[in-house]
Design a protein around this motif. Structure first.
Motif, PDB file in Angstrom:
ATOM      1  N   LEU A  90      39.824  48.499  35.447  1.00 25.58           N
ATOM      2  CA  LEU A  90      39.352  47.382  36.268  1.00 25.58           C
ATOM      3  C   LEU A  90      39.257  47.830  37.728  1.00 25.58           C
ATOM      4  O   LEU A  90      38.277  47.547  38.423  1.00 25.58           O
ATOM      5  CB  LEU A  90      40.340  46.206  36.195  1.00 25.58           C
ATOM      6  N   VAL A  91      40.324  48.558  38.163  1.00 26.49           N
ATOM      7  CA  VAL A  91      40.340  49.048  39.544  1.00 26.49           C
ATOM      8  C   VAL A  91      39.197  50.037  39.753  1.00 26.49           C
ATOM      9  O   VAL A  91      38.486  49.973  40.763  1.00 26.49           O
ATOM     10  CB  VAL A  91      41.702  49.709  39.863  1.00 26.49           C
ATOM     11  N   HIS A  94      35.976  48.201  40.140  1.00 24.74           N
ATOM     12  CA  HIS A  94      35.873  47.507  41.421  1.00 24.74           C
ATOM     13  C   HIS A  94      35.537  48.489  42.530  1.00 24.74           C
ATOM     14  O   HIS A  94      34.687  48.216  43.386  1.00 24.74           O
ATOM     15  CB  HIS A  94      37.205  46.786  41.719  1.00 24.74           C
ATOM     16  N   SER A 131      39.756  41.692  48.107  1.00 18.14           N
ATOM     17  CA  SER A 131      39.566  41.452  46.672  1.00 18.14           C
ATOM     18  C   SER A 131      40.115  42.604  45.844  1.00 18.14           C
ATOM     19  O   SER A 131      40.547  42.401  44.704  1.00 18.14           O
ATOM     20  CB  SER A 131      38.088  41.242  46.363  1.00 18.14           C
ATOM     21  N   TRP A 134      43.638  41.937  44.838  1.00 16.62           N
ATOM     22  CA  TRP A 134      43.767  41.039  43.687  1.00 16.62           C
ATOM     23  C   TRP A 134      43.499  41.776  42.381  1.00 16.62           C
ATOM     24  O   TRP A 134      44.209  41.598  41.397  1.00 16.62           O
ATOM     25  CB  TRP A 134      42.813  39.843  43.843  1.00 16.62           C
ATOM     26  N   THR A 135      42.446  42.621  42.370  1.00 22.26           N
ATOM     27  CA  THR A 135      42.139  43.387  41.154  1.00 22.26           C
ATOM     28  C   THR A 135      43.301  44.306  40.813  1.00 22.26           C
ATOM     29  O   THR A 135      43.741  44.381  39.655  1.00 22.26           O
ATOM     30  CB  THR A 135      40.882  44.246  41.372  1.00 22.26           C
ATOM     31  N   TYR A 136      43.820  45.009  41.831  1.00 22.62           N
ATOM     32  CA  TYR A 136      44.904  45.955  41.603  1.00 22.62           C
ATOM     33  C   TYR A 136      46.142  45.245  41.081  1.00 22.62           C
ATOM     34  O   TYR A 136      46.769  45.685  40.107  1.00 22.62           O
ATOM     35  CB  TYR A 136      45.210  46.670  42.928  1.00 22.62           C
ATOM     36  N   SER A 138      46.334  42.305  39.558  1.00 18.82           N
ATOM     37  CA  SER A 138      46.165  41.800  38.178  1.00 18.82           C
ATOM     38  C   SER A 138      46.222  42.935  37.178  1.00 18.82           C
ATOM     39  O   SER A 138      46.746  42.758  36.081  1.00 18.82           O
ATOM     40  CB  SER A 138      44.860  41.021  37.970  1.00 18.82           C
ATOM     41  N   SER A 139      45.744  44.138  37.564  1.00 22.39           N
ATOM     42  CA  SER A 139      45.819  45.258  36.624  1.00 22.39           C
ATOM     43  C   SER A 139      47.278  45.620  36.352  1.00 22.39           C
ATOM     44  O   SER A 139      47.651  45.906  35.204  1.00 22.39           O
ATOM     45  CB  SER A 139      45.028  46.458  37.129  1.00 22.39           C
TER      46      SER A 139
END
Lengths: 262, 219
Positions: A90-91, A94, A131, A134-136, A138-139
Protein backbone atom coordinates in the motif's frame (compact mmCIF):
# COMPACT_ATOMS: atom_id res chain seq x y z
CA UNK A 1 9.26 -16.36 -8.81
CA UNK A 2 9.99 -16.91 -5.17
CA UNK A 3 10.79 -15.10 -1.98
CA UNK A 4 13.56 -13.22 -3.81
CA UNK A 5 10.94 -11.37 -5.84
CA UNK A 6 9.22 -10.35 -2.59
CA UNK A 7 12.56 -9.04 -1.37
CA UNK A 8 12.89 -6.87 -4.52
CA UNK A 9 9.37 -5.50 -4.07
CA UNK A 10 9.76 -4.70 -0.38
CA UNK A 11 13.28 -3.36 -0.79
CA UNK A 12 11.79 -0.39 -2.59
CA UNK A 13 9.49 0.33 0.35
CA UNK A 14 12.51 0.30 2.68
CA UNK A 15 13.62 3.74 1.52
CA UNK A 16 10.43 5.40 2.75
CA UNK A 17 10.15 3.56 6.07
CA UNK A 18 11.02 4.78 9.54
CA UNK A 19 14.07 3.31 11.30
CA UNK A 20 11.91 0.83 13.19
CA UNK A 21 10.29 -0.14 9.90
CA UNK A 22 13.71 -0.92 8.46
CA UNK A 23 14.56 -3.08 11.47
CA UNK A 24 11.23 -4.90 11.04
CA UNK A 25 12.02 -5.58 7.39
CA UNK A 26 15.47 -6.92 8.26
CA UNK A 27 14.01 -9.21 10.94
CA UNK A 28 11.36 -10.40 8.48
CA UNK A 29 13.87 -11.34 5.82
CA UNK A 30 16.65 -12.80 7.93
CA UNK A 31 14.82 -14.49 10.80
CA UNK A 32 11.60 -15.52 9.11
CA UNK A 33 11.82 -15.90 5.35
CA UNK A 34 15.41 -17.11 5.26
CA UNK A 35 14.89 -19.55 8.15
CA UNK A 36 11.70 -20.80 6.48
CA UNK A 37 13.41 -21.46 3.16
CA UNK A 38 16.77 -22.72 4.38
CA UNK A 39 15.80 -24.77 7.42
CA UNK A 40 12.13 -25.18 8.20
CA UNK A 41 11.16 -26.48 4.75
CA UNK A 42 13.69 -29.32 5.12
CA UNK A 43 12.39 -30.26 8.54
CA UNK A 44 8.80 -30.50 7.31
CA UNK A 45 9.80 -31.84 3.89
CA UNK A 46 9.15 -35.52 4.51
CA UNK A 47 6.09 -34.93 6.65
CA UNK A 48 3.54 -37.39 5.41
CA UNK A 49 5.97 -40.03 4.21
CA UNK A 50 7.45 -40.37 7.68
CA UNK A 51 4.14 -40.12 9.51
CA UNK A 52 3.77 -43.74 10.58
CA UNK A 53 0.74 -45.45 12.08
CA UNK A 54 0.75 -48.77 13.86
CA UNK A 55 -1.58 -50.48 11.41
CA UNK A 56 -1.49 -52.14 8.02
CA UNK A 57 -4.96 -50.87 7.14
CA UNK A 58 -4.61 -48.92 3.88
CA UNK A 59 -5.87 -45.38 4.08
CA UNK A 60 -5.62 -45.13 7.85
CA UNK A 61 -2.38 -43.12 7.68
CA UNK A 62 -3.80 -40.67 5.14
CA UNK A 63 -6.93 -40.10 7.15
CA UNK A 64 -5.12 -39.69 10.47
CA UNK A 65 -2.59 -37.29 8.98
CA UNK A 66 -5.39 -35.21 7.49
CA UNK A 67 -7.23 -35.23 10.81
CA UNK A 68 -4.28 -34.00 12.88
CA UNK A 69 -2.78 -31.58 10.31
CA UNK A 70 -5.62 -29.79 8.48
CA UNK A 71 -3.05 -27.31 7.24
CA UNK A 72 0.66 -27.87 7.67
CA UNK A 73 2.78 -25.52 9.85
CA UNK A 74 5.02 -24.67 6.95
CA UNK A 75 2.11 -23.61 4.73
CA UNK A 76 0.57 -21.53 7.51
CA UNK A 77 3.90 -19.72 7.96
CA UNK A 78 4.23 -19.10 4.22
CA UNK A 79 0.70 -17.64 4.13
CA UNK A 80 1.42 -15.56 7.25
CA UNK A 81 4.56 -14.11 5.70
CA UNK A 82 2.76 -13.27 2.46
CA UNK A 83 -0.17 -11.60 4.23
CA UNK A 84 2.11 -9.69 6.61
CA UNK A 85 4.24 -8.36 3.73
CA UNK A 86 1.26 -7.22 1.66
CA UNK A 87 0.34 -4.00 3.56
CA UNK A 88 3.78 -2.60 2.69
CA UNK A 89 2.58 -2.64 -0.92
CA UNK A 90 0.00 0.00 0.00
CA UNK A 91 2.86 2.33 0.95
CA UNK A 92 4.74 1.46 -2.26
CA UNK A 93 1.64 2.26 -4.34
CA UNK A 94 1.09 5.57 -2.55
CA UNK A 95 4.71 6.59 -3.08
CA UNK A 96 4.49 5.59 -6.76
CA UNK A 97 1.31 7.67 -7.11
CA UNK A 98 2.98 10.71 -5.52
CA UNK A 99 6.01 10.32 -7.80
CA UNK A 100 3.69 10.09 -10.79
CA UNK A 101 1.95 13.33 -9.79
CA UNK A 102 5.29 15.13 -9.29
CA UNK A 103 6.50 13.89 -12.70
CA UNK A 104 3.28 15.18 -14.28
CA UNK A 105 3.80 18.58 -12.61
CA UNK A 106 7.41 18.66 -13.79
CA UNK A 107 6.43 17.77 -17.38
CA UNK A 108 3.77 20.50 -17.43
CA UNK A 109 6.51 22.94 -16.48
CA UNK A 110 4.87 23.98 -13.24
CA UNK A 111 6.68 26.87 -11.50
CA UNK A 112 5.93 25.36 -8.10
CA UNK A 113 7.92 22.22 -8.91
CA UNK A 114 11.30 22.43 -7.23
CA UNK A 115 13.04 19.52 -9.01
CA UNK A 116 15.70 19.96 -11.67
CA UNK A 117 15.10 16.71 -13.55
CA UNK A 118 13.12 13.47 -13.60
CA UNK A 119 15.99 11.51 -12.04
CA UNK A 120 15.80 13.66 -8.92
CA UNK A 121 12.08 12.87 -8.59
CA UNK A 122 12.83 9.15 -8.93
CA UNK A 123 15.54 9.30 -6.26
CA UNK A 124 13.63 11.47 -3.82
CA UNK A 125 12.65 10.08 -0.45
CA UNK A 126 9.23 11.23 0.70
CA UNK A 127 8.69 12.23 4.32
CA UNK A 128 6.01 10.36 6.20
CA UNK A 129 3.44 13.10 6.63
CA UNK A 130 0.02 14.04 5.34
CA UNK A 131 -1.83 11.31 3.48
CA UNK A 132 1.31 9.12 3.36
CA UNK A 133 1.25 9.08 7.19
CA UNK A 134 -2.28 7.67 7.12
CA UNK A 135 -1.36 5.03 4.52
CA UNK A 136 1.76 4.05 6.46
CA UNK A 137 -0.08 3.87 9.80
CA UNK A 138 -2.92 1.77 8.34
CA UNK A 139 -0.37 -0.58 6.78
CA UNK A 140 1.24 -1.12 10.21
CA UNK A 141 -2.20 -1.63 11.73
CA UNK A 142 -3.10 -4.28 9.14
CA UNK A 143 0.27 -5.97 9.67
CA UNK A 144 -0.47 -6.23 13.39
CA UNK A 145 -3.91 -7.66 12.77
CA UNK A 146 -2.61 -10.30 10.33
CA UNK A 147 0.18 -11.34 12.70
CA UNK A 148 -2.24 -11.68 15.61
CA UNK A 149 -4.82 -13.60 13.56
CA UNK A 150 -2.26 -16.11 12.30
CA UNK A 151 -0.74 -16.61 15.76
CA UNK A 152 -4.20 -17.27 17.14
CA UNK A 153 -5.08 -19.63 14.27
CA UNK A 154 -1.87 -21.55 14.98
CA UNK A 155 -2.59 -21.83 18.67
CA UNK A 156 -6.20 -22.81 18.03
CA UNK A 157 -5.46 -25.44 15.39
CA UNK A 158 -2.61 -27.18 17.14
CA UNK A 159 -3.63 -26.79 20.79
CA UNK A 160 -0.54 -24.87 21.76
CA UNK A 161 2.88 -24.80 20.13
CA UNK A 162 4.17 -28.27 21.02
CA UNK A 163 4.45 -31.10 18.52
CA UNK A 164 3.60 -34.38 20.27
CA UNK A 165 5.53 -37.56 19.47
CA UNK A 166 2.50 -39.80 19.53
CA UNK A 167 -1.08 -39.20 18.45
CA UNK A 168 -3.98 -41.56 19.00
CA UNK A 169 -6.28 -41.81 16.02
CA UNK A 170 -9.65 -43.55 15.60
CA UNK A 171 -10.93 -42.02 12.37
CA UNK A 172 -12.49 -44.45 9.89
CA UNK A 173 -11.06 -46.71 8.31
CA UNK A 174 -8.62 -47.18 11.19
CA UNK A 175 -9.76 -50.14 13.27
CA UNK A 176 -10.33 -49.09 16.90
CA UNK A 177 -7.70 -46.67 18.16
CA UNK A 178 -4.35 -46.58 16.42
CA UNK A 179 -1.00 -45.08 17.52
CA UNK A 180 0.48 -42.68 14.99
CA UNK A 181 4.00 -41.27 15.26
CA UNK A 182 5.05 -37.86 13.98
CA UNK A 183 8.49 -37.54 12.39
CA UNK A 184 11.09 -35.22 14.07
CA UNK A 185 8.76 -33.85 16.79
CA UNK A 186 11.48 -32.15 18.85
CA UNK A 187 13.04 -30.39 15.88
CA UNK A 188 9.58 -29.25 14.77
CA UNK A 189 8.79 -27.96 18.27
CA UNK A 190 12.06 -26.01 18.34
CA UNK A 191 11.35 -24.36 15.01
CA UNK A 192 7.72 -23.66 15.94
CA UNK A 193 8.78 -21.91 19.13
CA UNK A 194 11.47 -19.99 17.22
CA UNK A 195 8.98 -18.77 14.59
CA UNK A 196 6.44 -17.81 17.26
CA UNK A 197 9.15 -15.89 19.17
CA UNK A 198 10.19 -13.96 16.05
CA UNK A 199 6.50 -13.27 15.28
CA UNK A 200 6.15 -11.75 18.75
CA UNK A 201 9.25 -9.63 18.22
CA UNK A 202 7.76 -8.38 14.95
CA UNK A 203 4.49 -7.56 16.73
CA UNK A 204 6.44 -5.58 19.35
CA UNK A 205 8.36 -3.73 16.62
CA UNK A 206 5.09 -2.85 14.87
CA UNK A 207 3.54 -1.60 18.12
CA UNK A 208 6.66 0.51 18.82
CA UNK A 209 6.55 1.94 15.29
CA UNK A 210 2.86 2.76 15.68
CA UNK A 211 3.53 4.57 19.00
CA UNK A 212 6.47 6.42 17.44
CA UNK A 213 4.34 7.62 14.50
CA UNK A 214 1.48 8.69 16.76
CA UNK A 215 3.90 10.58 19.04
CA UNK A 216 5.49 12.31 16.03
CA UNK A 217 2.02 13.24 14.74
CA UNK A 218 0.89 14.81 18.02
CA UNK A 219 4.22 16.59 18.53
CA UNK A 220 4.03 18.04 15.02
CA UNK A 221 0.48 19.23 15.62
CA UNK A 222 1.36 20.93 18.90
CA UNK A 223 4.47 22.48 17.28
CA UNK A 224 2.34 23.82 14.42
CA UNK A 225 -0.12 25.29 16.89
CA UNK A 226 2.74 26.84 18.84
CA UNK A 227 4.67 28.06 15.79
CA UNK A 228 1.67 29.76 14.20
CA UNK A 229 2.21 32.49 16.81
CA UNK A 230 6.00 32.70 16.17
CA UNK A 231 7.95 33.93 13.11
CA UNK A 232 7.99 31.69 9.96
CA UNK A 233 11.88 31.77 9.77
CA UNK A 234 12.18 29.98 13.09
CA UNK A 235 9.89 27.16 11.86
CA UNK A 236 11.99 26.66 8.69
CA UNK A 237 15.22 26.31 10.73
CA UNK A 238 13.60 23.63 12.95
CA UNK A 239 12.30 21.79 9.86
CA UNK A 240 15.71 21.82 8.15
CA UNK A 241 17.42 20.53 11.30
CA UNK A 242 14.81 17.73 11.60
CA UNK A 243 15.31 16.94 7.89
CA UNK A 244 19.08 16.62 8.38
CA UNK A 245 18.63 14.36 11.39
CA UNK A 246 16.17 12.17 9.50
CA UNK A 247 18.59 11.90 6.58
CA UNK A 248 21.46 10.89 8.88
CA UNK A 249 19.37 8.21 10.61
CA UNK A 250 17.95 6.84 7.37
CA UNK A 251 21.39 6.78 5.70
CA UNK A 252 22.97 4.83 8.55
CA UNK A 253 20.10 2.34 8.53
CA UNK A 254 20.25 2.14 4.75
CA UNK A 255 23.94 1.18 4.97
CA UNK A 256 23.10 -1.63 7.40
CA UNK A 257 20.38 -3.00 5.12
CA UNK A 258 22.53 -2.62 1.98
CA UNK A 259 25.28 -4.52 3.81
CA UNK A 260 22.80 -7.36 4.45
CA UNK A 261 21.47 -7.46 0.89
CA UNK A 262 24.94 -7.43 -0.75
CA UNK B 1 12.36 -20.97 -18.04
CA UNK B 2 10.28 -20.62 -14.93
CA UNK B 3 7.80 -18.42 -13.15
CA UNK B 4 10.42 -15.63 -13.12
CA UNK B 5 9.66 -15.18 -16.82
CA UNK B 6 5.99 -14.54 -16.04
CA UNK B 7 6.99 -12.16 -13.29
CA UNK B 8 9.19 -10.13 -15.68
CA UNK B 9 6.39 -10.14 -18.26
CA UNK B 10 3.89 -8.74 -15.80
CA UNK B 11 6.37 -6.11 -14.58
CA UNK B 12 6.57 -4.91 -18.19
CA UNK B 13 2.78 -4.76 -18.44
CA UNK B 14 2.62 -2.69 -15.26
CA UNK B 15 4.07 0.32 -17.08
CA UNK B 16 1.09 0.66 -19.44
CA UNK B 17 -1.68 -0.13 -16.97
CA UNK B 18 -4.19 2.04 -15.17
CA UNK B 19 -4.20 2.23 -11.35
CA UNK B 20 -6.65 -0.67 -11.06
CA UNK B 21 -4.49 -2.64 -13.52
CA UNK B 22 -1.51 -2.21 -11.20
CA UNK B 23 -3.54 -3.46 -8.25
CA UNK B 24 -4.46 -6.49 -10.39
CA UNK B 25 -0.77 -7.16 -11.11
CA UNK B 26 0.04 -6.87 -7.38
CA UNK B 27 -2.78 -9.31 -6.49
CA UNK B 28 -1.60 -11.80 -9.13
CA UNK B 29 2.01 -11.60 -7.86
CA UNK B 30 1.42 -11.76 -4.14
CA UNK B 31 -1.72 -13.82 -3.70
CA UNK B 32 -1.58 -16.15 -6.67
CA UNK B 33 1.95 -16.64 -8.02
CA UNK B 34 3.80 -16.41 -4.72
CA UNK B 35 1.26 -18.59 -2.87
CA UNK B 36 1.43 -21.13 -5.68
CA UNK B 37 5.23 -21.37 -5.66
CA UNK B 38 5.80 -21.02 -1.92
CA UNK B 39 2.97 -23.16 -0.58
CA UNK B 40 0.58 -24.89 -2.96
CA UNK B 41 3.12 -26.71 -5.16
CA UNK B 42 4.46 -28.69 -2.19
CA UNK B 43 1.05 -29.89 -1.10
CA UNK B 44 0.39 -31.62 -4.41
CA UNK B 45 3.99 -32.77 -4.87
CA UNK B 46 3.54 -36.44 -3.88
CA UNK B 47 -0.18 -36.75 -4.54
CA UNK B 48 0.13 -39.91 -6.62
CA UNK B 49 2.50 -41.66 -4.20
CA UNK B 50 0.31 -40.84 -1.26
CA UNK B 51 -2.92 -41.88 -2.98
CA UNK B 52 -3.70 -45.20 -1.32
CA UNK B 53 -6.31 -47.84 -2.18
CA UNK B 54 -7.41 -50.67 0.08
CA UNK B 55 -6.30 -53.36 -2.36
CA UNK B 56 -3.16 -55.24 -3.42
CA UNK B 57 -4.26 -55.66 -7.08
CA UNK B 58 -1.47 -54.12 -9.25
CA UNK B 59 -2.64 -51.30 -11.48
CA UNK B 60 -5.78 -50.60 -9.50
CA UNK B 61 -4.33 -47.54 -7.73
CA UNK B 62 -3.05 -46.09 -11.00
CA UNK B 63 -6.37 -46.61 -12.77
CA UNK B 64 -8.36 -45.08 -9.92
CA UNK B 65 -6.05 -42.07 -9.58
CA UNK B 66 -6.30 -41.44 -13.29
CA UNK B 67 -10.09 -41.75 -13.16
CA UNK B 68 -10.55 -39.27 -10.31
CA UNK B 69 -7.82 -36.78 -11.33
CA UNK B 70 -7.80 -36.46 -15.13
CA UNK B 71 -5.87 -33.20 -14.76
CA UNK B 72 -4.41 -32.46 -11.34
CA UNK B 73 -5.62 -29.34 -9.48
CA UNK B 74 -2.13 -27.92 -9.37
CA UNK B 75 -1.65 -28.23 -13.13
CA UNK B 76 -4.99 -26.56 -13.81
CA UNK B 77 -3.96 -23.80 -11.39
CA UNK B 78 -0.65 -23.29 -13.26
CA UNK B 79 -2.45 -23.21 -16.63
CA UNK B 80 -4.92 -20.69 -15.26
CA UNK B 81 -2.12 -18.41 -14.05
CA UNK B 82 -0.37 -18.52 -17.42
CA UNK B 83 -3.55 -18.04 -19.52
CA UNK B 84 -4.81 -15.21 -17.38
CA UNK B 85 -1.52 -13.27 -17.57
CA UNK B 86 -1.11 -13.65 -21.33
CA UNK B 87 -3.78 -11.21 -22.70
CA UNK B 88 -1.77 -8.37 -21.15
CA UNK B 89 0.86 -9.11 -23.80
CA UNK B 90 -1.52 -7.71 -26.45
CA UNK B 91 -1.09 -4.27 -24.88
CA UNK B 92 2.70 -4.59 -24.80
CA UNK B 93 2.75 -5.66 -28.47
CA UNK B 94 0.52 -2.77 -29.50
CA UNK B 95 2.76 -0.22 -27.75
CA UNK B 96 5.83 -1.80 -29.38
CA UNK B 97 4.04 -1.59 -32.76
CA UNK B 98 3.32 2.12 -32.16
CA UNK B 99 6.94 2.82 -31.24
CA UNK B 100 8.12 0.87 -34.29
CA UNK B 101 5.84 2.91 -36.55
CA UNK B 102 7.23 6.15 -35.15
CA UNK B 103 10.79 4.94 -35.76
CA UNK B 104 9.90 3.75 -39.27
CA UNK B 105 8.31 7.07 -40.28
CA UNK B 106 11.00 9.00 -38.38
CA UNK B 107 8.46 11.40 -36.89
CA UNK B 108 6.36 11.72 -33.78
CA UNK B 109 3.00 10.15 -34.72
CA UNK B 110 1.64 9.83 -31.18
CA UNK B 111 1.73 12.28 -28.28
CA UNK B 112 2.72 9.37 -26.04
CA UNK B 113 2.88 5.80 -27.44
CA UNK B 114 2.09 4.37 -24.01
CA UNK B 115 -1.05 6.43 -23.37
CA UNK B 116 -4.29 4.45 -23.39
CA UNK B 117 -6.26 6.11 -26.19
CA UNK B 118 -7.56 5.30 -29.66
CA UNK B 119 -6.51 1.86 -30.87
CA UNK B 120 -4.60 1.09 -27.66
CA UNK B 121 -7.80 1.60 -25.68
CA UNK B 122 -9.55 -1.04 -27.83
CA UNK B 123 -6.64 -3.44 -27.33
CA UNK B 124 -6.68 -2.80 -23.58
CA UNK B 125 -10.43 -3.41 -23.37
CA UNK B 126 -10.11 -6.62 -25.41
CA UNK B 127 -7.33 -7.84 -23.11
CA UNK B 128 -9.52 -7.13 -20.06
CA UNK B 129 -12.47 -9.03 -21.57
CA UNK B 130 -10.19 -11.96 -22.46
CA UNK B 131 -8.70 -12.04 -18.95
CA UNK B 132 -12.13 -12.07 -17.32
CA UNK B 133 -13.43 -14.68 -19.76
CA UNK B 134 -10.48 -17.00 -19.14
CA UNK B 135 -10.83 -16.68 -15.35
CA UNK B 136 -14.51 -17.64 -15.57
CA UNK B 137 -13.75 -20.53 -17.95
CA UNK B 138 -11.17 -21.98 -15.58
CA UNK B 139 -13.44 -21.63 -12.56
CA UNK B 140 -16.21 -23.47 -14.42
CA UNK B 141 -13.67 -26.12 -15.51
CA UNK B 142 -12.59 -26.67 -11.89
CA UNK B 143 -16.21 -26.90 -10.79
CA UNK B 144 -17.24 -29.34 -13.53
CA UNK B 145 -14.15 -31.59 -13.36
CA UNK B 146 -14.21 -32.05 -9.60
CA UNK B 147 -17.92 -31.76 -8.79
CA UNK B 148 -17.61 -28.53 -6.86
CA UNK B 149 -14.60 -27.34 -4.92
CA UNK B 150 -14.65 -30.10 -2.31
CA UNK B 151 -11.99 -32.77 -1.99
CA UNK B 152 -13.28 -35.92 -0.26
CA UNK B 153 -11.14 -38.02 2.04
CA UNK B 154 -12.45 -41.24 0.54
CA UNK B 155 -13.46 -42.14 -3.01
CA UNK B 156 -15.00 -45.43 -4.09
CA UNK B 157 -13.51 -46.85 -7.26
CA UNK B 158 -14.61 -49.79 -9.46
CA UNK B 159 -12.53 -49.24 -12.60
CA UNK B 160 -10.85 -52.30 -14.18
CA UNK B 161 -8.52 -53.93 -12.97
CA UNK B 162 -9.93 -53.22 -9.49
CA UNK B 163 -12.12 -56.16 -8.43
CA UNK B 164 -15.57 -54.91 -7.27
CA UNK B 165 -15.59 -51.57 -5.45
CA UNK B 166 -12.47 -50.42 -3.65
CA UNK B 167 -11.90 -47.68 -1.06
CA UNK B 168 -9.27 -45.14 -2.09
CA UNK B 169 -7.92 -42.43 0.18
CA UNK B 170 -6.74 -39.04 -1.02
CA UNK B 171 -3.79 -37.47 0.83
CA UNK B 172 -4.11 -34.09 2.62
CA UNK B 173 -7.70 -33.41 1.48
CA UNK B 174 -8.37 -30.63 4.01
CA UNK B 175 -5.22 -28.70 3.17
CA UNK B 176 -5.92 -29.06 -0.55
CA UNK B 177 -9.48 -27.83 -0.05
CA UNK B 178 -8.28 -24.75 1.89
CA UNK B 179 -5.92 -23.80 -0.92
CA UNK B 180 -8.57 -24.49 -3.54
CA UNK B 181 -10.93 -22.06 -1.80
CA UNK B 182 -8.07 -19.58 -1.66
CA UNK B 183 -7.63 -20.00 -5.43
CA UNK B 184 -11.35 -19.43 -6.04
CA UNK B 185 -11.37 -16.34 -3.78
CA UNK B 186 -8.39 -14.73 -5.53
CA UNK B 187 -9.88 -15.59 -8.94
CA UNK B 188 -13.13 -13.86 -7.99
CA UNK B 189 -11.18 -10.86 -6.69
CA UNK B 190 -9.32 -10.62 -10.01
CA UNK B 191 -12.61 -10.88 -11.95
CA UNK B 192 -14.05 -8.00 -9.88
CA UNK B 193 -10.90 -5.91 -10.48
CA UNK B 194 -11.04 -6.56 -14.23
CA UNK B 195 -14.74 -5.69 -14.43
CA UNK B 196 -14.26 -2.45 -12.46
CA UNK B 197 -11.32 -1.48 -14.67
CA UNK B 198 -13.47 -2.19 -17.74
CA UNK B 199 -16.34 -0.03 -16.47
CA UNK B 200 -13.94 2.73 -15.41
CA UNK B 201 -12.32 2.90 -18.87
CA UNK B 202 -15.65 2.78 -20.75
CA UNK B 203 -17.10 5.46 -18.46
CA UNK B 204 -14.01 7.67 -18.95
CA UNK B 205 -14.27 7.24 -22.73
CA UNK B 206 -17.96 8.20 -22.85
CA UNK B 207 -17.37 11.25 -20.65
CA UNK B 208 -14.52 12.37 -22.97
CA UNK B 209 -16.73 11.88 -26.08
CA UNK B 210 -19.61 13.74 -24.49
CA UNK B 211 -17.37 16.65 -23.45
CA UNK B 212 -15.84 16.86 -26.96
CA UNK B 213 -19.31 16.96 -28.52
CA UNK B 214 -20.44 19.53 -25.96
CA UNK B 215 -17.42 21.78 -26.71
CA UNK B 216 -18.04 21.41 -30.50
CA UNK B 217 -21.71 22.40 -30.06
CA UNK B 218 -20.69 25.46 -28.05
CA UNK B 219 -18.28 26.48 -30.82
Amino acid sequence: MDWGALHTILGGVNKHSTSIGKIWLTVLFIFRIMILVVAAERVWGDEQQDFVCNTLQPGCRNVCYDHFFPISHIRLWALQLIFVSTPALLVAMHVAYRRHEKKRQFRKGDQKCEYKDIEEIRRQRFRIEGSLWWTYTSSIFFRLIFEAVFMYAFYFMYDGFRMPRLMKCNAWPCPNTVDCFVSRPTEKTVFTIFMIAVSSICILLNVAELCYLLTKFFLRRSKKAGNSKQQPNHENKEETKQNEMNELISDSCQNTVIGFTS
Amino acid sequence: MSWAFLRDLLSGVNKYSTGIGRIWVAVVFMFRLLVYVAAAENIWKHEHDEFECNIKQPGCENACFDHFFPVSHIRLWALQLIMVSTPSLLVVFHVAYRENREKHHNQKLYRNPGKIDGGLLCTYLISLILKTGLEIVFLILFYKLYNGFKIPRLVKCDIKPCPNTVDCYISKPTEKMIFLYFLVATSCLCIILNLSELSYLIFKYFIKCYLKRHVKKQQ
